[in-house]
Design a protein around this motif. Structure first.
Motif, PDB file in Angstrom:
ATOM      1  N   GLY A   1       0.668  -1.361  -0.159  1.00 26.17           N
ATOM      2  CA  GLY A   1      -0.049   0.110  -0.039  1.00 26.17           C
ATOM      3  C   GLY A   1       0.892   1.235   0.058  1.00 26.17           C
ATOM      4  O   GLY A   1       0.462   2.366   0.254  1.00 26.17           O
ATOM      5  N   LEU A   2       1.890   1.268  -0.469  1.00 26.79           N
ATOM      6  CA  LEU A   2       3.057   2.418  -0.387  1.00 26.79           C
ATOM      7  C   LEU A   2       3.089   3.095  -1.624  1.00 26.79           C
ATOM      8  O   LEU A   2       2.773   2.338  -2.840  1.00 26.79           O
ATOM      9  N   PRO A   3       3.195   4.310  -1.668  1.00 25.68           N
ATOM     10  CA  PRO A   3       2.977   5.047  -3.027  1.00 25.68           C
ATOM     11  C   PRO A   3       4.319   4.846  -3.895  1.00 25.68           C
ATOM     12  O   PRO A   3       4.745   5.918  -4.289  1.00 25.68           O
ATOM     13  N   ALA A   4       4.549   3.943  -4.503  1.00 29.38           N
ATOM     14  CA  ALA A   4       5.420   3.693  -5.305  1.00 29.38           C
ATOM     15  C   ALA A   4       4.818   3.642  -6.805  1.00 29.38           C
ATOM     16  O   ALA A   4       3.728   2.913  -6.827  1.00 29.38           O
ATOM     17  N   PRO A   5       5.557   4.276  -7.963  1.00 27.63           N
ATOM     18  CA  PRO A   5       4.885   4.423  -9.539  1.00 27.63           C
ATOM     19  C   PRO A   5       4.744   2.929  -9.578  1.00 27.63           C
ATOM     20  O   PRO A   5       5.612   1.976  -9.502  1.00 27.63           O
TER      21      PRO A   5
END
Length: 352
Positions: A136-140
């Motif tokens: 759920g981390l904001p990695a592209p």
């Protein structure tokens, strides 16, 4: 009980050994030199081994800097009760440092840093990005291409895409045209990367913002995310190229200093101008610690937009300890030089 003096073993892979191995494997010398330059932290830290040994001695520890080629024998003979292994240089493809924490585990030795599974994961940008997304981390999101062919097509992007090697151990774009406006250009870059380095490329939607480095060193086992150092890294460029990297570290960096061409990027605390973004980055770091298993020493690379939107680009389990940014972090967070910070971290794990 063992009567041996507690010992810190620092494992590192020298640039020269990597260069010679790559040339023997058929890489062009110029490309082998570029690839091996990522091991410049071994070159840059070697002159400080005596200072590190002295800092360890002041804390009752022995110190040994061991090159990767000889590490299997050294770790086999080490005493699990008194030995701590710190791996300076990672790698699973071009570099082989990821073998060191695995060998330490095989021999029942304690280590500084994440477990060996993360040493492998962080060196594969496509796979690590998938795991970061699952957390759920904001990695592209990313596509993956090999020598002009899509293995996984990238998502659509109105802002274009960014192309970088998958396993070469860096977030950089190799060339100035690594930001692309069409996917045909991305495939052309994949052919160039494959021809030069035999690597796939990750193709991610381009994300705007300023570059941020978050650094962490757990001086004691209880140290938490409050000790994270979060700074904008201002180089005057949108992203770092191979040429930019070569000018900062190792022998090439020394040559740049001698010629008067060396310029360290400026560092500025994110909290001073964007405290909301700083808080969001600390939440991300906490998730990486609890959900992924980062510990002891690591770094995170991010992009931060003016509206405090944060993009997680990658994490590193072997941050460049002798690099300008990590030294600055040790001074700012711990009021210590690098050698004393490393020695104190080791001593806190080896004290009875």
């Amino acid at each position: 009980m063992s009567s041996r003096r507690p010992e810190l073993i620092l494992v590192h892979e020298p640039e020269k050994a990597c260069f010679e191995r790559l040339v023997a494997d058929g890489y062009a010398p110029r490309r082998a030199a570029e690839v091996s330059s990522y091991l410049a932290q071994s070159t840059d830290l070697a002159p400080e081994f005596d200072a590190l040994a002295a800092a360890c001695d002041r804390r009752g520890l022995a110190f040994a800097a061991v090159e990767l080629e000889g590490v299997a024998r050294v770790l086999t003979e080490a005493d699990p009760a008194t030995t701590l292994v710190w791996t300076l240089t990672d790698g699973i493809a071009y570099f082989r440092g990821g073998a060191a924490p695995a060998l330490a585990r095989l021999n029942g030795l304690r280590t500084i840093g994440a477990d060996d599974s993360l040493f492998a994961l962080c060196q594969d940008k496509f796979r690590s990005g998938a795991v970061l997304g699952a957390l759920g981390l904001p990695a592209p999101q990313a596509g993956l291409a090999r020598n002009g062919n899509w293995l996984v097509e990238p998502p659509a992007s109105a802002a274009g895409w960014f192309v970088k090697p998958n396993r070469l151990g860096a977030k950089i774009g190799i060339w100035p045209d690594s930001r692309v406006a069409d996917l045909g250009h991305a495939l052309e870059l994949s052919r160039r990367v494959f021809a030069a380095y035999r690597d796939d490329v990750v193709v991610q939607p381009y994300v705007a913002g300023r570059n941020v480095r978050a650094s962490f060193l757990g001086l004691t086992p209880e140290t938490g995310v409050e000790a994270l150092g979060v700074a904008f890294v201002e180089s005057g460029a949108d992203f770092q190229t191979m040429a930019d990297s070569l000018a900062l570290y190792g022998d090439t960096g020394e040559a740049a200093k001698t010629a008067g061409h060396y310029a360290e990027p400026e560092l500025a605390p994110v909290a001073d101008s964007q405290p909301v973004a700083d808080a969001r980055i600390r939440v991300i770091a906490e998730r990486l610690i609890s959900g992924l298993g980062l510990r002891d020493v690591f770094s995170i690379d991010l992009r931060v937009e003016a509206d405090d939107t944060v993009h997680l680009i990658e994490f590193e389990v072997c941050p460049g300890l002798p690099c300008f940014d990590f030294r600055d972090y040790c001074r700012q967070q711990w009021a210590l030089g690098l050698a004393d910070a490393m020695a104190e971290t080791a001593a806190s794990r080896l004290r009875p």
